[in-house]
Design an enzyme around this catalytic site. Structure first.
Site: not given
Ligand code: IMP
Length: 429
Positions: A13, A16, A40-41, A225
């Site tokens: 988080d 990225k 989750g991006h 991650q």
């Protein structure tokens, strides 16, 4: 042209996705190399917010080839939903530009059921997984009974293989108190549909990336991650089951290290963690609440994948030093510097205290890490809103000093700073 690896330096988080999106503007190929839809991006373009879980962030640039590498574990139903959702928003998702490694492993309903049941069974010792089936899918891969993406070329055979895995999983689930068995028939048609849809996206990814490099293309390897969630180098067992560090980019994409010329570590201006496990600088006070936000803003610290509130704390330099070493970082990017505006002073863990000794490196033993107390240094805060600042020189002096302090402590240059969710809220140096 080189491979540019982007990795998270903390517990995930770090931002990225938006950083990969920034570099995608110049990239030819953007490739995810590890993990699955536990990631989750979030990428904000104008008024539009995209939450990507499996598709690389480069997808928002039409000329970029997007790759899902062999190191990933892919839920075919979720990937189909994600691609169709992007298509509905006008994004080109043609198989000419999106490529799935035939050797990537697939997540089935059996893995998801096992993930949930095993977490429940762990009780107080739960890892706090995202319950997306990640661990069980990598377990099957290592046990050499996994299902690889290439089989989706024969959807019937794929569904049969999934049924066999579900039967095997049901035997395990039957022995876990309170666990529900999986109904293979209930998901067969979704899986068949997904396989039919995804078959045309399958590719020999290592060859594709190799040819791109031969043609002097710019390849961005987009991590998911973070370093401390790495199966080998993270806070085991409170980790994910893949290798999100830079080494994972090599095995996950099938490329050799000679191609890598840049390894960029993304760090938030503070720290967050979701799930269980040690977190030396975690704050349980109003400062922690302030870093987290209320959830009213899309950038507040609530999980993109699970919606869980994130644990928040001050920046941790031993963690960053460790990440610099494990990944071979060449430079840093600091995200969410704007969140620190308004603090009178900002604390940074410069070292830890462990059993009466001051240490500057992470202990290797998980149990020792859990006992580390941060040794804080205090730096001056700033009161100005910096969300509209677009040059380093225009930042308040104290914000410049904070960045300079991190550079000095890590011996790495900070190349980008983000001060808000929009693409334009990025300060390049
Ligand atoms: P899993 O990857 O779902 O097995 O979860 C293992 C641990 O990694 C848990 O603590 C999760 O919260 C954490 N984790 C997995 N993916 C992410 C991510 O993308 N961001 C932050 N934490 C993650």
């Amino acid at each position: 042209m080189p491979v540019h690896v982007i990795v998270g330096t903390q517990w995930g988080d770090e931002g990225k996705g938006r950083v990969a999106d920034w570099f995608a503007a110049q990239a030819d190929v953007v490739a995810r190399f590890a993990g699955g839809d536990n990631a989750g991006h979030t990428v904000r373009v104008g008024d539009e917010t995209y939450k990507l879980h499996l598709v690389p962030s480069g997808v928002l640039y039409p000329n970029v080839i997007c790759v899902l590498g062999a190191g990933m574990v892919i839920n075919p139903v979720k990937l189909t939903e994600e691609l169709r959702g992007l298509a509905e928003r006008g994004i080109d998702i043609s198989p000419d530009r999106i490529k799935i490694a035939e050797r990537a492993h697939l997540i089935t309903p059996a893995h998801i059921a096992l993930d949930g049941a095993k977490e429940a069974q762990r009780g107080k010792g739960a890892i706090g997984t995202t319950k997306r089936g990640i661990g069980p899918a990598y377990t099957d891969k290592a046990a050499r009974v996994g299902i690889r993406a290439g089989v989706m070329k024969q959807p019937d055979q794929f569904v049969e293989q999934v049924k066999a895995r579900i039967e095997a999983a049901n035997q395990t689930l039957a022995g876990i108190d309170g666990a529900e068995l999986v109904d293979a028939a209930a998901t067969a048609s979704d899986l068949h549909d997904a396989a039919q849809f995804l078959a045309s996206y399958l590719a020999d990814v290592p060859l594709l990336v190799h040819r791109a490099l031969e043609d002097d293309k710019y390849v961005v390897a987009e991590g998911a991650q973070g370093t401390l969630l790495d199966i080998d180098h993270g806070n085991y067992p409170f980790v994910t089951s893949s290798s999100p560090t830079s080494g994972g980019a090599m095995t996950g994409l099938g490329i050799g290290p000679k191609h890598v010329t840049r390894v960029t570590g993304i760090t938030k201006a503070y720290c967050t963690r979701v799930g269980a496990g040690p977190f030396p600088t975690e704050l349980h006070d109003e400062n922690g609440d302030r870093l987290r936000g209320t959830g009213a803003n899309p950038w507040d610290e609530f999980g993109t994948t699970t919606g869980r509130p994130r644990r928040c704390g001050w920046l941790d330099l031993p963690v960053l030093r460790y990440a610099a070493r494990i990944n071979g970082l060449t430079d840093l990017i600091i995200t969410k510097l704007d969140i620190l505006s308004g603090f009178d002073s900002i604390s940074v863990a410069a070292a830890y205290s462990l059993d009466g000794e001051t240490i500057t490196e992470l202990p290797t033993e998980q149990e020792s890490f859990a006992r580390c107390e941060p040794v804080y240094e205090s730096v001056e805060g700033w009161q100005e809103d910096i969300m509209g600042v677009d040059t380093f020189e225009a930042l308040p002096g104290a914000a410049q000093d904070y960045v300079g302090y991190i550079e000095e402590q890590l011996g790495l240059p900070v190349k980008l700073i983000t001060v808000g969710p929009a693409r334009a809220q990025t300060i390049a140096r």
